[in-house]
Design a protein around this motif. Structure first.
Motif, PDB file in Angstrom:
ATOM      1  N   LEU A 103       2.658 -17.974  24.195  1.00 42.51           N
ATOM      2  CA  LEU A 103       3.392 -18.456  23.036  1.00 42.51           C
ATOM      3  C   LEU A 103       4.717 -17.710  22.968  1.00 42.51           C
ATOM      4  N   GLN A 104       5.817 -18.432  22.765  1.00 46.24           N
ATOM      5  CA  GLN A 104       7.118 -17.780  22.607  1.00 46.24           C
ATOM      6  C   GLN A 104       7.211 -17.218  21.189  1.00 46.24           C
ATOM      7  N   THR A 105       7.549 -15.945  21.056  1.00 44.80           N
ATOM      8  CA  THR A 105       7.619 -15.307  19.744  1.00 44.80           C
ATOM      9  C   THR A 105       9.008 -15.448  19.142  1.00 44.80           C
ATOM     10  N   LYS A 106       9.112 -15.154  17.844  1.00 40.19           N
ATOM     11  CA  LYS A 106      10.407 -15.194  17.159  1.00 40.19           C
ATOM     12  C   LYS A 106      11.392 -14.208  17.782  1.00 40.19           C
ATOM     13  N   GLU A 107      10.837 -13.115  18.352  1.00 42.79           N
ATOM     14  CA  GLU A 107      11.684 -12.117  19.007  1.00 42.79           C
ATOM     15  C   GLU A 107      12.206 -12.619  20.347  1.00 42.79           C
ATOM     16  N   GLY A 108      11.720 -13.786  20.783  1.00 41.70           N
ATOM     17  CA  GLY A 108      12.223 -14.385  22.012  1.00 41.70           C
ATOM     18  C   GLY A 108      11.387 -14.152  23.245  1.00 41.70           C
ATOM     19  N   GLY A 109      10.423 -13.265  23.152  1.00 42.96           N
ATOM     20  CA  GLY A 109       9.613 -12.968  24.333  1.00 42.96           C
ATOM     21  C   GLY A 109       8.299 -13.711  24.332  1.00 42.96           C
ATOM     22  N   PRO A 110       7.696 -13.864  25.500  1.00 32.64           N
ATOM     23  CA  PRO A 110       6.392 -14.518  25.583  1.00 32.64           C
ATOM     24  C   PRO A 110       5.279 -13.572  25.146  1.00 32.64           C
ATOM     25  N   ARG A 111       4.230 -14.122  24.567  1.00 35.90           N
ATOM     26  CA  ARG A 111       3.081 -13.331  24.147  1.00 35.90           C
ATOM     27  C   ARG A 111       1.812 -14.080  24.546  1.00 35.90           C
ATOM     28  N   MET A 112       0.912 -13.387  25.218  1.00 36.31           N
ATOM     29  CA  MET A 112      -0.372 -13.969  25.594  1.00 36.31           C
ATOM     30  C   MET A 112      -1.248 -14.018  24.344  1.00 36.31           C
ATOM     31  N   VAL A 113      -1.803 -15.188  24.048  1.00 37.50           N
ATOM     32  CA  VAL A 113      -2.681 -15.362  22.891  1.00 37.50           C
ATOM     33  C   VAL A 113      -3.952 -16.081  23.335  1.00 37.50           C
ATOM     34  N   VAL A 114      -5.005 -15.959  22.521  1.00 34.26           N
ATOM     35  CA  VAL A 114      -6.264 -16.645  22.791  1.00 34.26           C
ATOM     36  C   VAL A 114      -6.508 -17.639  21.660  1.00 34.26           C
ATOM     37  N   VAL A 115      -6.774 -18.886  22.028  1.00 32.80           N
ATOM     38  CA  VAL A 115      -7.010 -19.948  21.054  1.00 32.80           C
ATOM     39  C   VAL A 115      -8.349 -19.710  20.355  1.00 32.80           C
ATOM     40  N   GLN A 116      -8.328 -19.750  19.021  1.00 34.25           N
ATOM     41  CA  GLN A 116      -9.543 -19.604  18.241  1.00 34.25           C
ATOM     42  C   GLN A 116     -10.054 -20.943  17.727  1.00 34.25           C
ATOM     43  N   LYS A 117      -9.116 -21.771  17.222  1.00 39.60           N
ATOM     44  CA  LYS A 117      -9.489 -23.056  16.626  1.00 39.60           C
ATOM     45  C   LYS A 117      -8.323 -24.018  16.786  1.00 39.60           C
ATOM     46  N   VAL A 118      -8.627 -25.272  17.122  1.00 38.00           N
ATOM     47  CA  VAL A 118      -7.597 -26.297  17.279  1.00 38.00           C
ATOM     48  C   VAL A 118      -7.779 -27.320  16.158  1.00 38.00           C
ATOM     49  N   GLY A 119      -6.739 -27.457  15.327  1.00 42.53           N
ATOM     50  CA  GLY A 119      -6.758 -28.440  14.252  1.00 42.53           C
ATOM     51  C   GLY A 119      -5.902 -29.643  14.628  1.00 42.53           C
ATOM     52  N   SER A 120      -5.707 -30.553  13.670  1.00 43.22           N
ATOM     53  CA  SER A 120      -4.926 -31.754  13.971  1.00 43.22           C
ATOM     54  C   SER A 120      -3.437 -31.448  14.136  1.00 43.22           C
ATOM     55  N   SER A 121      -2.913 -30.463  13.406  1.00 42.23           N
ATOM     56  CA  SER A 121      -1.487 -30.156  13.518  1.00 42.23           C
ATOM     57  C   SER A 121      -1.200 -28.680  13.778  1.00 42.23           C
ATOM     58  N   VAL A 122      -2.233 -27.832  13.695  1.00 44.61           N
ATOM     59  CA  VAL A 122      -2.048 -26.390  13.901  1.00 44.61           C
ATOM     60  C   VAL A 122      -3.115 -25.844  14.836  1.00 44.61           C
ATOM     61  N   ILE A 123      -2.815 -24.684  15.402  1.00 44.77           N
ATOM     62  CA  ILE A 123      -3.764 -23.973  16.258  1.00 44.77           C
ATOM     63  C   ILE A 123      -3.852 -22.542  15.758  1.00 44.77           C
ATOM     64  N   ASP A 124      -5.084 -22.068  15.515  1.00 48.90           N
ATOM     65  CA  ASP A 124      -5.301 -20.676  15.132  1.00 48.90           C
ATOM     66  C   ASP A 124      -5.428 -19.858  16.407  1.00 48.90           C
ATOM     67  N   VAL A 125      -4.646 -18.774  16.502  1.00 52.51           N
ATOM     68  CA  VAL A 125      -4.655 -17.942  17.699  1.00 52.51           C
ATOM     69  C   VAL A 125      -4.920 -16.484  17.357  1.00 52.51           C
ATOM     70  N   ASP A 126      -5.535 -15.801  18.302  1.00 52.85           N
ATOM     71  CA  ASP A 126      -5.744 -14.358  18.242  1.00 52.85           C
ATOM     72  C   ASP A 126      -4.553 -13.749  18.975  1.00 52.85           C
ATOM     73  N   LEU A 127      -3.761 -12.940  18.280  1.00 50.55           N
ATOM     74  CA  LEU A 127      -2.557 -12.347  18.863  1.00 50.55           C
ATOM     75  C   LEU A 127      -2.852 -11.091  19.690  1.00 50.55           C
ATOM     76  N   ASN A 128      -4.094 -10.599  19.638  1.00 49.70           N
ATOM     77  CA  ASN A 128      -4.464  -9.469  20.490  1.00 49.70           C
ATOM     78  C   ASN A 128      -4.347  -9.903  21.945  1.00 49.70           C
ATOM     79  N   HIS A 129      -3.850  -9.029  22.797  1.00 47.89           N
ATOM     80  CA  HIS A 129      -3.856  -9.316  24.231  1.00 47.89           C
ATOM     81  C   HIS A 129      -5.306  -9.510  24.644  1.00 47.89           C
ATOM     82  N   PRO A 130      -5.603 -10.434  25.575  1.00 48.08           N
ATOM     83  CA  PRO A 130      -6.996 -10.652  25.985  1.00 48.08           C
ATOM     84  C   PRO A 130      -7.707  -9.387  26.480  1.00 48.08           C
ATOM     85  N   LEU A 131      -6.964  -8.390  26.956  1.00 49.18           N
ATOM     86  CA  LEU A 131      -7.580  -7.154  27.434  1.00 49.18           C
ATOM     87  C   LEU A 131      -7.505  -6.019  26.416  1.00 49.18           C
ATOM     88  N   ALA A 132      -7.058  -6.308  25.185  1.00 49.46           N
ATOM     89  CA  ALA A 132      -7.006  -5.277  24.139  1.00 49.46           C
ATOM     90  C   ALA A 132      -8.414  -4.776  23.857  1.00 49.46           C
TER      91      ALA A 132
END
Length: 163
Positions: free
Chosen positions: A99-128
């Motif tokens: 996911l591209q962040t507001k700071e401009g850099g990419p961030r690895m996220v893990v999908v938690q839930k997929v809705g009709s217009s939004v996706i809930d993500v875990d912002l922790n790195h997968p190896l955190a």
């Protein structure tokens, strides 16, 4: 020549997070990872473990979460509109994506839930929160160029490339 600050080091690695199967390996890609030491280009625990080694050295190192991707934060979730994902229609819970962040850099996220217009993500790195086990083989060490030091990263064999 040994690994120290402002040296460009190439090394093969495999890393596991406590399981039997590596979660990543440079050998599978066929090319070693090349980094400029001393400029925060890899996790701190791995960079510290490389210091003092020479070409041909093979060693194993265990890196605790605090020296890797940090501890897991229980409250580190966000609801993001689907339009911010390149591959939204293919995402399923448990999948990792960038996911591209507001700071401009990419961030690895893990999908938690997929809705009709939004996706809930875990912002922790997968190896955190995981202690990482590395198997390292140093293949090359050279002095960094002045340009590499000023840019704070290693350049490819063909010279300067930013992506």
């Amino acid at each position: 020549m040994n690994v120290e600050a402002n040296k460009v080091v190439s090394f093969h690695y495999s890393v596991s997070d406590g399981g039997d199967v590596p979660v990543d390996s440079s050998r599978e890609r066929g090319e070693p990872l090349t980094v400029l030491i001393g400029h925060g280009n890899i996790i701190p625990g791995l960079e510290k473990a490389l210091h003092g080694h020479a070409v041909g050295d093979r060693f194993a190192v265990s890196v605790a979460p605090g020296e890797a991707y940090g501890e897991r934060r229980a409250d580190f979730f966000q609801r993001v509109p689907k339009k911010y994902f390149e591959d939204a229609e293919h995402l399923q819970p448990g999948m990792s994506t960038v996911l591209q962040t507001k700071e401009g850099g990419p961030r690895m996220v893990v999908v938690q839930k997929v809705g009709s217009s939004v996706i809930d993500v875990d912002l922790n790195h997968p190896l955190a929160g995981k202690t990482l086990a590395f198997d390292i083989e140093i293949t090359d060490i050279r002095d960094a160029t002045a340009e590499e030091i000023s840019h704070r990263h290693a350049h490819g064999a063909g010279g300067h490339e930013h992506h």
